[in-house]
Design an enzyme around this catalytic site. Structure first.
Site, short mmCIF file in Angstrom:
data_model
loop_
_atom_site.label_atom_id
_atom_site.label_comp_id
_atom_site.label_asym_id
_atom_site.label_seq_id
_atom_site.Cartn_x
_atom_site.Cartn_y
_atom_site.Cartn_z
CE LYS A 235 32.15 42.22 -54.62
NZ LYS A 235 31.50 41.62 -53.44
CG ASP B 122 28.28 33.27 -48.47
OD1 ASP B 122 27.98 32.06 -48.43
OD2 ASP B 122 28.45 33.88 -49.53
CG LEU C 54 40.28 39.41 -60.63
CD1 LEU C 54 40.70 40.16 -59.38
CD2 LEU C 54 41.43 38.54 -61.12
N GLY D 153 29.78 37.36 -58.38
CA GLY D 153 29.02 36.94 -57.22
C GLY D 153 27.68 37.65 -57.20
N GLY D 154 26.87 37.30 -56.20
CA GLY D 154 25.55 37.89 -56.11
C GLY D 154 25.58 39.39 -55.88
CB VAL E 88 31.46 41.82 -62.14
CG1 VAL E 88 32.59 41.17 -62.92
CG2 VAL E 88 30.11 41.31 -62.63
CB VAL E 89 35.78 40.87 -58.34
CG1 VAL E 89 37.09 41.41 -57.80
CG2 VAL E 89 34.76 40.75 -57.23
#
EC number: 2.7.11.1
Length: 928
Positions: free
Chosen positions: A606, A707, A584, A587-588, A591-592
């Site tokens: 995640k 964030d 999906l 990100g840092g 992975v999702v």
């Protein structure tokens, strides 16, 4: 005559030199001041003595007064004015001067500053520091000044009698310094952007005239501090967001003018106000005042329309039952949500949280549970003689349980669990089911005979000595309870044994590859549609996942003391072995992946990057997860569980089917979406504001997201938003203004002070929220390298746009179709975005005020019904029987709680009810 000594000559020479130098300094300053005026007064010439110039007074060749009011002067004020060390008074009001108000710092002789009604555009930082003789500061009606904050350096000006700073574009909260200004009599701050509450130090001041009305974003909090301001003559607090009741003002014997209209005030108008002899003028209209319509003296000018009084005839009392319920509300501080519903003189005519008998005359149930109410339990409840059930659980009530409640003959059930009550436990009759656990840690343990204080069950009768029959019944009940407990334990042991056998037979998994997952039952709400993990089935999903008939044996979980153990293969299976097709997003922090259970329930899994986790220990990781799984808010993405497999850690979140806000703003055409309507955009903004507000101020502690950006704002099927990605969340320590931290976040959304110093406060999130608002308005990204340099940074460009309101329509997203009404809404949001992105953090509002600004805009459209959101978690230290008992208890009581969609003005309305035992903190996530 004796010749002067060398020492005397030296002193004399030094004195003459100093005097000559000081006069020369004044001459230099006055010539600079003359040049800064365009044109200067006609007689201000360098060829004449400056002490003879019009409007100038000197003493001993030193300037003491400059008086140039109403001279139609243009230009600016030269900064050299700060060198006029003997200056006592400056009067330059009602001119056309612009530029920045210079610093007067350390002019210890300065007593008066009058600069009203000019065109100044700024105020020098620290301009009024060290003015120990200052008595009057008047800068009113300089509304072109760039947003600034109340000058806290005035704390040293202890001789101040008057501060006039109305209509000068002040923003932020007021400093709590007014107890240091013992001589202050007049404080006028009307028509600014001040937010926050009335400082407590006002109660220790001698202020007579307080004008703080018409704040753009509105001040909030109660007005209780007025009760201590005994010198008050005039108080203008109208056009704000103050809430709660009018305090006792009987000690303000000189109060003649009280303006409270257009607020969110509630409660009964106090009788002491009606008898205040000095009162001549009062406005109470457009609030939520309750109880009898007050009858003021004929000499008092009153405006009082648009409230919720029980009668229309002044001085006429409400019915006894209504007065009793209002007394109950009074113990809770007269919550606004009750004032909105409790209208009229008949409590049985649709009052929320109140149920009446079949005849519709007597209240039999009062359900005030799970609303986060503060205050105390009013003994007036005992006057509800027909009351059978009383729910006060899941609040933040303090004080004692009134003994009067034990004499209510009709009472059958009272639930006060999950509060902070203290004192003795009343001894209710055996016919009353009394629940006070969990919570109430300070409540005594001397309960009745009918239950153990540790269980909070029904208490026995007083003393427990009602006769042999009662004792026999107690013995029988005790035996039955003991047998049931034994059978439950035996059943659990057998169940555990059988499941272990099955696990060993069907799951030949290396123990090192077995993870643990902590599951919480998240009931899908209006914000997530069918995309939530629970998919609207509640505990049924939990049962399906653990039932032997649910499918493949790899889906069978082993319950151990509240923890659920699963093989790593389960998550591999639901994500197709972490297939690239299931990704999906990245990100840092990992992975999702999309995951789908056998019953069709969708989740987001995640897979954490090892490097992202750093050296974080397992115990620390589990402690964080234990907090995250126990809390819920309808506008924060729910963390449903986690799995640990060796060094690998996986998080399971609810699934948000409509992706993130960034996709709908910047990629809608490529993805085949329809562009967002203005209604949808404002609703999303309000959802985000409510979620972040909860993190900042409504949870038990304050948390900072760090964030906030469109890609971390996820959308459900009904396009309601939830804030995600809490990998960067920082706990804000109590009592600290800011936290030093490693820089995290995303460029374009970083507040200036955070990027420069790494010091983070909640105002960092407010800044990022302002950037998101600008993106919602313009459809542009925070940083866009494809645009020219002067337009690539959204905040800088948009703040220039805000200088002229007429430019805003040209800057809007071209997909927006805005009529006149919509444009008014857009202007409000644009203004809010500007305030949120102020350069100085103290000039930014808090998120609660963002909610108050956006709420009325959304209210016009009545967006999707916000359904009840109940949340259930399994504590890692809770046994299975305890967990099952909690679910049963919640299942029997939750259906009657938290009805309706409450007003935007109540920040509590954005907090869904929580399952008992859950702390008031936050839930976080990075999935969909």
């Amino acid at each position: 005559m004796e010749a002067p000594t060398p020492l005397l000559l030296l002193v004399l020479l030094t004195t003459i030199t100093f005097f000559t130098t000081s006069v020369a300094d004044d001459q230099t300053a006055m010539l600079a001041l003359a040049k800064s005026f365009n044109p200067p007064p006609s007689d201000w010439s360098s060829t004449t003595d400056f002490c003879k110039w019009s409007g100038v007074r000197c003493t001993g060749g030193r300037v003491t007064t400059i008086s140039l009011a109403d001279k139609s002067l243009t230009g600016f004020i030269a900064p050299e004015i700060s060198t006029l060390s003997e200056l006592k008074s400056v009067s330059i009001q009602r001119n056309k001067l612009s530029g920045t108000i210079p610093s007067f710092a350390k002019l210890s002789s300065l007593q008066e500053i009058y600069m009203d009604e000019n065109n100044f555009v700024g105020v020098e930082t620290g301009a009024f520091a060290g003015l120990t003789s200052l008595q009057i500061l008047s800068l009113s009606d300089n509304n072109n000044i760039t947003t600034w904050s109340f000058p806290s350096e005035l704390v040293d000006s202890t001789s101040l009698t008057t501060i006039y700073l109305d209509n000068t574009n002040i923003a932020g909260v007021l400093p709590d310094i007014f107890d240091s200004l013992a001589s202050l009599q007049n404080l006028r701050l009307s028509y600014n952007n001040i937010t926050g509450v009335l400082p407590p130090s006002l109660g220790k001041s001698s202020i007579q005239n307080l004008w703080i009305n018409n704040q753009d974003l509105g001040m909030s909090g109660t007005i209780e501090v007025l009760s201590s301001m005994t010198s008050l003559s005039q108080a203008w607090l109208h056009k704000n967001h103050f809430f709660g009741p009018i305090p006792d003002l009987s000690k303000s014997e000189n109060l003649f003018d009280l303006q409270l209209r257009d607020n969110d005030l509630t409660g009964i108008v106090p009788p002491t106000l009606l008898t205040l002899a000095s009162l001549k003028n009062i406005s109470l209209d457009n609030n939520k005042f309750q109880g009898p319509l007050p009858l003021f003296s004929p000499e008092v000018k009153v405006t009082i329309d648009h409230n919720v009084f029980c009668t229309t005839k002044a001085g006429q009392s409400c019915s006894p039952q209504v007065m009793t319920l209002l007394a109950v509300a009074g113990g809770l501080g007269y919550p606004s949500m009750l004032a909105e519903s409790w209208q009229g003189d008949d409590a049985c005519s649709g009052w929320a949280y109140v149920s009446c008998d079949s005849a519709g005359k007597n209240v039999v149930t009062l359900n005030l549970g799970k609303h986060g109410f503060t205050g105390f339990i009013s003994p007036a409840i005992a006057n509800l003689t027909s009351l059978k059930s009383l729910y006060l659980n899941g609040n933040d009530l303090t004080g004692v349980i009134p003994k009067e409640l034990t004499f209510m003959t009709s009472l059958q059930l009272i639930d006060v669990s999950n509060n902070n009550l203290r004192g003795e436990i009343p001894k209710f009759p055996a016919t009353v089911k009394f629940s006070y656990k969990p919570g109430n840690a300070l409540l005594g343990t001397n309960g009745g005979d009918g239950s153990s204080p540790g269980t909070g069950g029904a208490s026995g009768g007083p003393g427990g000595s009602s006769g042999g029959g009662g004792s026999k019944v107690g013995v029988i009940v005790g035996v039955i309870v003991a047998v049931l407990v034994f059978l439950a334990i035996l059943g659990f042991v057998v169940y555990k044994f059988v499941m272990k056998r099955k696990y060993g037979r069907f799951n030949r998994t290396d123990p090192e590859k077995v993870g643990k997952i902590l599951v919480s039952d998240a009931v899908s709400n209006g914000g997530s549609g069918n995309g939530g993990y629970a998919n609207g089935h509640g505990a049924n999903n939990f049962n399906a996942l653990n039932s032997p008939s649910s499918g493949d044996n790899s889906d069978r979980f082993l319950l151990e003391g509240g923890s659920v153990t699963i093989p790593m293969e389960v998550l591999r299976q639901v994500t197709n072995n972490f297939s690239e097709d299931n990704i999906l997003g990245r990100g840092g922090f990992g992975v999702v992946y999309a995951g789908e259970l056998h019953d069709g329930t969708k989740t987001a899994v995640k897979r954490m990057e090892c490097a992202a986790m750093g050296n974080k220990g397992m115990s620390e990781f589990q402690a964080e997860i234990a907090v995250l799984t126990k809390v819920r808010h309808r506008h924060l993405v729910a963390l449903l569980g986690y799995c640990v497999n060796g060094n690998e850690r996986l998080l399971v979140y609810e699934y948000m089917p409509q992706g993130n806000l960034g996709q709908h703003l910047f990629e809608w055409s490529e993805l085949g979406y329809s562009p967002l309507t203005w209604k949808q955009r404002v609703s999303i903004a309000l959802d985000v504001a409510r979620g972040v507000e909860y993190l900042h101020s409504l949870a038990q502690q304050s948390f900072i997201h760090r964030d906030l950006k469109p890609s971390n704002i996820l959308l459900g099927d009904d396009m309601r938003a939830k804030v995600a990605d809490f990998g960067l969340v920082k706990n804000a320590p109590d009592g600290k203004y800011s936290v030093e931290t490693r820089l995290a976040g995303t460029f374009g959304y970083l507040a200036p002070e955070y990027a420069a110093t790494g010091r983070v406060t909640t105002k960092v999130d407010v800044y990022a929220f302002g950037v998101v608002l600008m993106e919602i308005l313009t459809g542009r990204k925070a940083l866009d390298d494809s645009l020219p340099d002067e337009r690539s940074h959204l905040v800088t460009w948009f703040r220039r746009i805000l200088i002229n309101k007429e430019n805003i329509p040209k800057a809007l997203d071209q997909t927006l179709e805005a009529d006149e009404e919509t444009m008014e809404s857009i202007y409000r949001v644009a203004e809010l975005a500007g305030h949120c992105t102020a350069r100085e953090p103290q000039q930014r509002p808090d998120m609660g005020h963002a909610v108050n600004v956006l709420g009325p805009l959304v209210e016009k459209w009545k967006p999707s019904c916000q359904e009840e959101e109940e949340s259930f978690g399994i504590d890692v230290n809770m046994s299975l029987p305890q967990a099952l008992q909690r679910w049963q208890n919640e299942g029997t009581s939750s259906s009657t709680m938290f009805h309706g969609d409450f007003s935007y003005s109540q920040t509590q309305s954005s907090i869904p009810p929580k399952a008992s035992g859950f702390p008031n903190t936050f839930d976080s996530a990075d999935g969909r």
